[in-house]
Motif scaffolding. Structure first.
Motif, short mmCIF file in Angstrom:
data_model
loop_
_atom_site.label_atom_id
_atom_site.label_comp_id
_atom_site.label_asym_id
_atom_site.label_seq_id
_atom_site.Cartn_x
_atom_site.Cartn_y
_atom_site.Cartn_z
N ASN A 27 34.06 47.04 -16.36
CA ASN A 27 34.86 47.25 -15.20
C ASN A 27 35.75 45.90 -15.07
N ALA A 28 35.21 44.74 -15.62
CA ALA A 28 35.95 43.41 -15.63
C ALA A 28 37.00 43.62 -16.53
N LEU A 29 36.87 44.34 -17.87
CA LEU A 29 37.78 44.59 -18.87
C LEU A 29 38.95 45.34 -18.35
N LEU A 30 38.58 46.37 -17.55
CA LEU A 30 39.64 47.09 -16.94
C LEU A 30 40.50 46.24 -16.16
N LEU A 31 40.02 45.54 -15.42
CA LEU A 31 40.56 44.58 -14.30
C LEU A 31 41.63 43.64 -15.12
N MET A 32 40.94 43.11 -16.26
CA MET A 32 41.92 42.27 -17.11
C MET A 32 43.10 43.15 -17.48
N ASP A 33 42.83 43.95 -18.07
CA ASP A 33 43.87 45.15 -18.24
C ASP A 33 44.83 45.46 -17.28
N LYS A 74 34.70 36.75 -12.82
CA LYS A 74 34.65 35.47 -12.22
C LYS A 74 33.17 34.59 -13.14
N SER A 75 32.23 35.44 -13.31
CA SER A 75 31.38 34.85 -14.01
C SER A 75 31.55 34.39 -15.48
N GLN A 76 32.59 34.97 -15.98
CA GLN A 76 33.11 34.77 -17.42
C GLN A 76 34.37 33.59 -17.22
N GLU A 77 34.82 33.35 -16.17
CA GLU A 77 35.69 32.66 -15.66
C GLU A 77 37.25 33.22 -16.42
N TRP A 78 37.32 34.39 -16.06
CA TRP A 78 38.64 35.28 -16.77
C TRP A 78 39.54 35.12 -15.15
N ILE A 79 38.90 35.12 -14.03
CA ILE A 79 39.72 35.00 -12.93
C ILE A 79 39.15 33.98 -11.96
N ILE A 80 40.19 33.25 -11.35
CA ILE A 80 39.76 32.32 -10.16
C ILE A 80 39.90 33.01 -8.83
N PRO A 81 39.21 33.05 -7.98
CA PRO A 81 39.43 33.71 -6.60
C PRO A 81 40.17 32.48 -5.91
N ASP A 83 42.52 32.52 -1.68
CA ASP A 83 42.33 33.18 -0.48
C ASP A 83 42.17 34.66 -0.52
N GLU A 84 43.46 35.20 -0.85
CA GLU A 84 43.56 36.76 -0.90
C GLU A 84 44.19 37.28 -2.04
N ALA A 85 43.85 36.29 -3.14
CA ALA A 85 44.38 36.66 -4.64
C ALA A 85 43.49 36.25 -5.47
N PHE A 86 43.62 36.60 -6.91
CA PHE A 86 43.00 35.94 -7.86
C PHE A 86 43.90 35.25 -9.03
N ARG A 87 43.71 34.06 -9.48
CA ARG A 87 44.30 33.76 -10.67
C ARG A 87 43.78 33.89 -11.64
N LEU A 88 44.77 34.40 -12.92
CA LEU A 88 44.24 34.70 -14.16
C LEU A 88 44.30 33.57 -14.97
N GLY A 92 40.84 34.93 -19.45
CA GLY A 92 41.14 36.31 -19.12
C GLY A 92 42.23 36.85 -19.70
N PHE A 93 43.14 36.18 -20.05
CA PHE A 93 44.49 36.74 -20.58
C PHE A 93 44.18 36.94 -21.86
#
Length: 101
Positions: A27-33, A74-81, A83-88, A92-93
């Protein structure tokens, strides 16, 4: 024998259930995609959670899978939460770039 017949009964439904049987990592890989290949985000760019979830649900994925994927990412530090978004992140890239090839 009884357990075997229950497995056989579950067989025809397996195609319906596959979208909810993804691992958190899948699921996380699909998110990164989605971040990199759908929205064309680069390291450090942010994606609104509402835009992410819209594409996610268009793919017929469940909310549980989305949440599991986000937690794994988040646990792999692919994204950073945010307020209402996620930073790549760079990790993650890189993950999205290498997993889509």
């Amino acid at each position: 024998m009884c357990g075997e017949s229950q497995i056989n009964k579950a067989g025809p439904n397996s195609a319906v259930e596959t979208d909810t049987l993804q691992t958190s990592e899948e699921n996380a890989l699909l998110l990164m995609d989605i971040f990199v290949n759908h929205f064309k985000l680069l390291t450090g760019e942010a994606l609104l959670a509402s835009k992410l979830s819209s594409v996610w649900y268009d793919k017929q994925k469940s909310q549980e899978d989305l949440l599991n994927g986000i937690e794994f990412a988040k646990s792999q530090e692919w994204i950073i939460p945010l307020d209402e978004a996620f930073r790549l992140t760079e990790a993650g890239f890189h993950t999205a770039s290498t997993s889509s090839q």
